[in-house]
Structures are given as structure tokens and as C-alpha cells.
Enzyme design. Structure first.
Site, PDB file in Angstrom:
ATOM      1  N   ASP A 183       0.853  -0.978  -0.069  1.00  0.00           N
ATOM      2  CA  ASP A 183      -0.040  -0.034  -0.035  1.00  0.00           C
ATOM      3  C   ASP A 183       0.927   1.121  -0.096  1.00  0.00           C
ATOM      4  OD1 ASP A 183      -2.121   1.690   0.336  1.00  0.00           O
ATOM      5  OD2 ASP A 183      -1.873   1.688   2.602  1.00  0.00           O
ATOM      6  N   ASP A 195      -0.121   4.986   0.913  1.00  0.00           N
ATOM      7  CA  ASP A 195      -0.352   6.050   1.929  1.00  0.00           C
ATOM      8  C   ASP A 195      -0.115   5.400   3.201  1.00  0.00           C
ATOM      9  OD1 ASP A 195      -0.951   8.209   0.239  1.00  0.00           O
ATOM     10  OD2 ASP A 195      -2.908   7.277  -0.072  1.00  0.00           O
ATOM     11  N   GLY A 206      -7.520   4.573   4.747  1.00  0.00           N
ATOM     12  CA  GLY A 206      -7.747   3.368   3.945  1.00  0.00           C
ATOM     13  C   GLY A 206      -9.298   3.524   3.502  1.00  0.00           C
ATOM     14  N   SER A 237      -5.583   5.387  -3.778  1.00  0.00           N
ATOM     15  CA  SER A 237      -5.588   6.578  -4.196  1.00  0.00           C
ATOM     16  C   SER A 237      -5.428   6.891  -5.463  1.00  0.00           C
ATOM     17  CB  SER A 237      -4.382   7.414  -3.373  1.00  0.00           C
ATOM     18  OG  SER A 237      -4.379   8.503  -3.805  1.00  0.00           O
ATOM     19  N   ARG A 238      -6.134   7.928  -6.171  1.00  0.00           N
ATOM     20  CA  ARG A 238      -5.855   8.120  -7.415  1.00  0.00           C
ATOM     21  C   ARG A 238      -4.453   8.918  -7.794  1.00  0.00           C
ATOM     22  NH1 ARG A 238     -12.205  10.109  -7.658  1.00  0.00           N
ATOM     23  NH2 ARG A 238     -12.193   8.961  -5.579  1.00  0.00           N
ATOM     24  N   ASN A 239      -4.065   9.366  -6.488  1.00  0.00           N
ATOM     25  CA  ASN A 239      -2.931  10.326  -6.609  1.00  0.00           C
ATOM     26  C   ASN A 239      -1.436   9.575  -6.196  1.00  0.00           C
ATOM     27  OD1 ASN A 239      -3.893  12.846  -6.977  1.00  0.00           O
ATOM     28  ND2 ASN A 239      -4.777  12.597  -4.807  1.00  0.00           N
ATOM     29  N   ASP A 290      -1.479  -0.285   6.079  1.00  0.00           N
ATOM     30  CA  ASP A 290      -1.474   0.225   7.370  1.00  0.00           C
ATOM     31  C   ASP A 290      -3.258   0.450   7.931  1.00  0.00           C
ATOM     32  OD1 ASP A 290      -2.210   2.231   5.242  1.00  0.00           O
ATOM     33  OD2 ASP A 290      -1.870   3.733   7.039  1.00  0.00           O
TER      34      ASP A 290
END
Ligand code: BG6
Ligand code: MG
Length: 259
Positions: free
Chosen positions: A32, A34, A69, A137-139, A190
Site C-alpha cells: 500500500d 499512503d 484507507g 488513491s487516485r494520486n 496500514d
């Protein structure tokens, strides 16, 4: 040619038991982004806090933690609580939150990789493991670029991936793109939601953070600092194979875990 590390790994027989019955060696690691490799959970929190302040919505530490999340949309629903807004206003708030987040992200760089993450990625690469970054995330792609680690992954599945049509969740999709069976994948996450998704995909899981939040994970570490690939694989394989207490893994800080 096989590296020394890879040959050590094979010699040590890094077999990781899956469930009670079958055994499968781990061939891929799925990270993952973030809160696992990027110190961006705090940027999401700050962006939501800014929006909440402007909208006069309550926003405390507990709410911030609950957003970990969750998708952008589900996060906003949680922040809004009982407040009802028009669809137009809902989308407007999503856009403003994302603009705050992107503004904060502009200042991010390689120093915002979470401690231990880059070293661990390198170690898994040496061991011949396939590596994916998997995020809601799209980022996420932009985050990895800013941190200078985009190229370290074989596959990146982010929130822009069209998983709807195929019916695959993001972890299954990453495994399919890597060409590795889900039972041979090890996921680092996380969030409780991410651990649940990975477990439903039939993968082994390592939770990072508060063990109370991550009780469903196979193993939980406080962070990736000091975590070594060899130690994780040996610990998973050793305890599952023998049913004995795992040996104290040098350099690992194991907060909680059950295999
Ligand atoms: C997850 C984060 O990785 O991505 C969440 O943990 C975030 O906090 C979600 O809401 C979606 O991110 P984005 O960048 O598409 O709004
Ligand atoms: Mg996360």
C-alpha cells in the site's frame, strides 16, 4: 544470474504456509502507498482538517484515524456525519479537499518515504520478489514520482485503475498483472479496510501501526523501520511450518502477530 541474497533465500527454504493446509512460497510483495511507504496519511488528514474547518464540521483525531484507507468519497461521508448536502456541494467538497492535498504534496520529496520502506523494497528486489504498489488513491502514481521511487515497482495499481468491469479488487488485479497467484502474495497495509481486502483476496498480510486496529493481519509491526525481508519471510515460514514460537528475528520490532 541468481544473486547471493537470492541463493541464501532459496537455501533457507523461505516457504510460507497459507492457511492450515497448503504451503506456498511468497513470490510477490504488494505495498500500500499512503501510510506504508509514503508519509502521506498526515497530508490527507491535514487536507480534510482544512476542509472541515472551512465547512465548520467537527474533525478530531478519532475521525482522522477512521479515514485511513477509506476512499475519498467514503471519507467525506464520514466527515459530514449527519450533515446532508446536495450532490453538487458533495463533489465540490471532494475537489477542494483534493486541491488541498495536491498543494501539500507539492512540498513532498524523497525524504517523505517512511523509514525502512526503500531499504525493504531493495531487499525484496534482491531476493527476486516481484513488487507492486497498490493503492486506493487516485494520486498514488504522483506520490511515488514525487518520492522518486516510481521505478522500483513492477506494477502500480492505483485508484484510477478500472477494476469495476473485471470484478477484481485492487489486490487481485495487481497479482494478475504480476502473474503471481494470490496465495503467493504478501501485502503490507496500514488500514483495517486494506487488510480485509487483501485477506479476502487470499493473500498473507502484514499490518503497520496500531495492533488494535490491525488485529486481522497475520503479523503487525509498528513501522517498517528495522524490518528485514529475510526476517519477515523466515518468521512467517518458520512458525507456520513448525507450530513453534518464532525465533526472535534480529532487527525486527514485532509488536503483535499470529501466523
Ligand atoms: C488511501 C488513503 O490510500 O487513498 C485515504 O489512505 C484516501 O486516506 C484514499 O482517502 C483515496 O485517496 P485520493 O488521493 O484518491 O483522494
Ligand atoms: Mg494506507
Amino acid at each position: 544470474m541468481e544473486t547471493q541474497a537470492a541463493s541464501d533465500a532459496h537455501a533457507a527454504g523461505f516457504a510460507v504456509a497459507v492457511g492450515e493446509r497448503s504451503r506456498a512460497s511468497i513470490a510477490a510483495v504488494l505495498f500500500d502507498v499512503d501510510g506504508v511507504i509514503a508519509d502521506t496519511a498526515r497530508l490527507h488528514t491535514e487536507a480534510w482538517a482544512r476542509l472541515a474547518a472551512l465547512e465548520r464540521l467537527p474533525f478530531d483525531r478519532e475521525t482522522a484515524e477512521a479515514l485511513r484507507g477509506l476512499s475519498r468519497e467514503d471519507s467525506l461521508r464520514r466527515v459530514l456525519g449527519a450533515r446532508r448536502v446536495t450532490q453538487q456541494s458533495f463533489h465540490d467538497m471532494l475537489d477542494r479537499k483534493n486541491a488541498f492535498y495536491l498543494e501539500l504534496l507539492e512540498a513532498a520529496g524523497p525524504a517523505d518515504c517512511l523509514p525502512g520502506a526503500v531499504g525493504l523494497l531493495g531487499e525484496f528486489a534482491e531476493l527476486g520478489m516481484r513488487r507492486a504498489a497498490v493503492s486506493l488513491s487516485r494520486n498514488a502514481g504522483r506520490v511515488l514520482e514525487r518520492l522518486g521511487i516510481f521505478e522500483r515497482f513492477d506494477v502500480i495499481v492505483d485508484g484510477t485503475a478500472q477494476t469495476g468491469g473485471s470484478g477484481l479488487d485492487r489486490y487481485h488485479r495487481a497479482a494478475a498483472l504480476l502473474g503471481v497467484a494470490p496465495r503467493r502474495c504478501l501485502v503490507f497495509e496500514d488500514s483495517a479496510a486494506g487488510i480485509a481486502t487483501a485477506k479476502n483476496a487470499g493473500m498473507r498480510t502484514i499490518g503497520l501501526g496500531d495492533p488494535r486496529r490491525l488485529a486481522a493481519a497475520d503479523m503487525v509491526f509498528e513501522s517498517l523501520r528495522g524490518v528485514s525481508a529475510r526476517c519477515v519471510l523466515r518468521w512467517l515460514g518458520g512458525s507456520a511450518a513448525t507450530g513453534e514460537e518464532p525465533p526472535a528475528p534480529g532487527g525486527c520490532r514485532i509488536v503483535a502477530g499470529h501466523v
